[in-house]
Design an enzyme around this catalytic site. Structure first.
Site, short mmCIF file in Angstrom:
data_model
loop_
_atom_site.label_atom_id
_atom_site.label_comp_id
_atom_site.label_asym_id
_atom_site.label_seq_id
_atom_site.Cartn_x
_atom_site.Cartn_y
_atom_site.Cartn_z
N SER A 1 44.78 -5.04 20.18
CA SER A 1 43.46 -5.56 21.14
C SER A 1 44.82 -5.70 22.49
CB SER A 1 43.67 -7.29 21.66
OG SER A 1 42.64 -7.59 22.58
N GLU B 1 32.70 -4.57 20.93
CA GLU B 1 32.07 -6.30 20.92
C GLU B 1 32.01 -6.80 22.29
OE1 GLU B 1 36.24 -6.95 19.65
OE2 GLU B 1 36.21 -9.14 19.86
N LYS C 1 40.25 -4.15 26.23
CA LYS C 1 39.44 -4.63 26.98
C LYS C 1 39.36 -4.30 28.28
CE LYS C 1 40.46 -9.27 24.81
NZ LYS C 1 39.87 -9.82 24.14
N GLY D 1 41.54 -12.38 16.49
CA GLY D 1 43.10 -12.77 16.81
C GLY D 1 42.86 -13.71 18.05
N LYS E 1 42.07 -1.86 20.31
CA LYS E 1 40.69 -1.42 21.08
C LYS E 1 40.99 -2.29 22.37
CE LYS E 1 39.27 -7.59 20.93
NZ LYS E 1 39.28 -8.52 19.99
N ASP F 1 36.50 -4.70 24.09
CA ASP F 1 35.98 -5.90 23.81
C ASP F 1 35.19 -6.15 25.56
OD1 ASP F 1 35.53 -8.26 23.91
OD2 ASP F 1 37.65 -8.45 22.38
N ASP G 1 31.29 -11.35 18.67
CA ASP G 1 32.68 -12.25 18.55
C ASP G 1 32.39 -13.48 19.05
OD1 ASP G 1 34.70 -13.90 19.53
OD2 ASP G 1 35.64 -12.01 20.24
N LYS H 1 36.77 -15.48 13.75
CA LYS H 1 37.72 -15.99 13.91
C LYS H 1 37.68 -17.49 13.42
CE LYS H 1 38.68 -13.52 18.21
NZ LYS H 1 38.31 -13.63 20.13
O1 OSB Z 1 37.98 -11.45 22.31
O2 OSB Z 1 39.09 -11.43 20.24
C1 OSB Z 1 38.83 -11.90 21.86
C2 OSB Z 1 42.78 -13.38 22.70
C3 OSB Z 1 42.13 -14.44 23.51
C4 OSB Z 1 40.84 -14.95 23.67
C5 OSB Z 1 39.61 -14.36 22.82
C6 OSB Z 1 40.13 -12.91 22.54
C7 OSB Z 1 41.44 -11.96 22.02
C8 OSB Z 1 42.22 -10.95 21.79
C9 OSB Z 1 43.26 -11.08 21.23
O3 OSB Z 1 41.20 -10.04 21.96
C10 OSB Z 1 43.43 -10.68 20.19
C11 OSB Z 1 45.60 -11.49 19.42
O4 OSB Z 1 45.17 -12.26 19.03
O5 OSB Z 1 45.63 -10.15 19.72
MG MG Z 2 37.04 -10.60 21.29
#
Ligand code: OSB
Ligand code: MG
Length: 381
Positions: free
Chosen positions: A138, A218, A166, A295, A164, A192, A243, A267
């Site tokens: 991510s 996402e 952001k 995660g 992925k 995402d 999510d 999660k």
């Molecule tokens: O939206 O998936 C998410 C991290 C913190 C809060 C929300 C998200 C995330 C990540 C990190 O995308 C994923 C990771 O732990 O590598």
């Molecule tokens: Mg997410």
């Protein structure tokens, strides 16, 4: 019998190797709540709460979780004889709205402790079948598309099975297009939005993203907004993955009923723990809904729980299960979590509990507060 006689709560502060920026803010370090659950006969197991410092992903924060754990949740389990960890979820949920991250930490810890007591690997206790689970990365927001191209290229070079990115309104189409062009049409690319998009104002950007051959978009819209997600999904070819919206099995059912999305990011720390996760897994499997394990920048403790869950058969897509090095100079477990050249994390199948050893000295160094809750203090309250 599973009887938790003590819960030691700790807050640790652990710096991220690189700041992580999402649509709602940047994280430089993480404040984490870790729990150590102790059984009457001596064995113990660690657990992690995924709640963050600020309420920008969900309403919960480490401070609300700390309060909920101490005041309402831990006292319910302390000294109580459970037949198995599967009973913990209902006990923790009764009459309590929300606080799912706090509940999950304790609930998953109970599963971890049962795994230790019964000397069964956690993955096996949950019904996991895989020896290895594929992982994606991510990538946080970066100012320039060129930086993202570098990040994404490096990630694929390391073996990651999914990249992925952001995104947020105004930092999306140009950035994702640059990465798509650099990586090629077949590269496994996803975005995402972390709920930052408005279906009316941002529809044009979402349509442009829809043209980029993404595996999924996402959580573009607000977590509570299943209806507008459904309307958006009708407009888009790219599958929407939910999510933030999936807070429990009922929301996964709603997603299916309303057609608000076609993929689930699960999660366990967000949905109240493993019992809820197993129900969501079952729902997704029976509805042919692709599923993957998300995660929350976990330490090596939280990672153990996610990897165990991701070994279940329904988790067909690569999870956000990056190795320790992605986040930390030094993790709080030994060995640290690693990934092979094919982008897979090995599922511990020979050892009960977490499958890794908690580095107590490291945790001690990082601890800023701790509190010991015991069955005696719970009875007195
Ligand atoms: O939206 O998936 C998410 C991290 C913190 C809060 C929300 C998200 C995330 C990540 C990190 O995308 C994923 C990771 O732990 O590598
Ligand atoms: Mg997410």
């Amino acid at each position: 019998m599973l009887t938790i006689t003590e819960v030691e709560m700790r807050e640790i502060r652990i710096p991220l190797r690189r700041p992580f920026r999402i649509s709602s803010g940047t994280r430089h370090r993480t404040r984490k709540c870790l729990l150590e659950l102790r059984h009457a006969d001596g064995p113990s197991c660690w657990a992690e709460c995924v709640a963050a410092e600020e309420p920008n992903y969900t309403a919960e924060t480490i401070d609300t979780a700390w309060f909920a754990l101490r005041e309402w949740l831990a006292p319910r389990l302390l000294g109580r004889e459970l037949g198995s960890a599967a009973e913990a979820s209902a006990i923790l949920a009764e009459g309590i709205r929300g606080h799912r991250m706090a509940r999950a930490a304790l609930e998953m810890g109970a599963w971890g402790l049962e795994s230790v007591l019964r000397a069964v690997p956690l993955a096996e206790l949950l019904g996991g079948t895989r020896d290895r689970v594929a992982t994606g990365i991510s990538l946080g927001l970066r100012e320039r598309p060129r930086q993202l191209v570098e990040d994404a290229t490096a990630a694929l070079g390391e073996g990651y099975r999914k990249v992925k990115m952001k995104v947020r309104p105004g930092e999306d189409v140009e950035h994702v297009r640059a990465v798509r062009e650099a990586l090629g049409a077949d590269a496994p690319l996803a975005v995402d939005g972390n709920a930052a998009y408005d279906v009316r104002e941002d529809l044009e950007a979402l349509r442009r993203l829809d043209e980029l051959g993404l595996m999924m978009i996402e959580q573009p819209l607000d977590g509570e907004d299943l209806v507008r997600h459904a309307r958006l999904q009708e407009e888009l070819t790219t599958p929407i993955c939910l999510d933030e919206s999936i807070t429990g099995p009922e929301r996964a059912e709603d997603m299916t009923t309303l057609k608000s999305g076609r993929i689930v990011n699960l999660k366990p720390g967000r949905v109240g723990g493993f019992a809820s996760s197993l129900a969501i897994h079952e729902h997704c499997v029976s509805h042919d809904t692709p599923l993957w394990c998300g995660g929350m920048l976990e330490t090596g403790v939280g990672r153990a729980y996610n990897v165990a869950l991701a070994s279940l058969p329904g988790f067909g897509l690569p999870g956000d299960l990056s190795p320790s090095r992605r986040y930390w100079e030094r993790d709080v477990v030994r060995p640290e979590w690693t990934m092979d050249e094919a982008g897979r994390v090995a599922v511990p199948r020979d050892e009960p509990g977490l499958g890794v050893t908690v580095d107590r000295d490291r945790i001690e160094d990082l601890t800023v507060r701790s509190e010991l809750l015991s069955a005696d203090s719970a009875a007195a309250a």
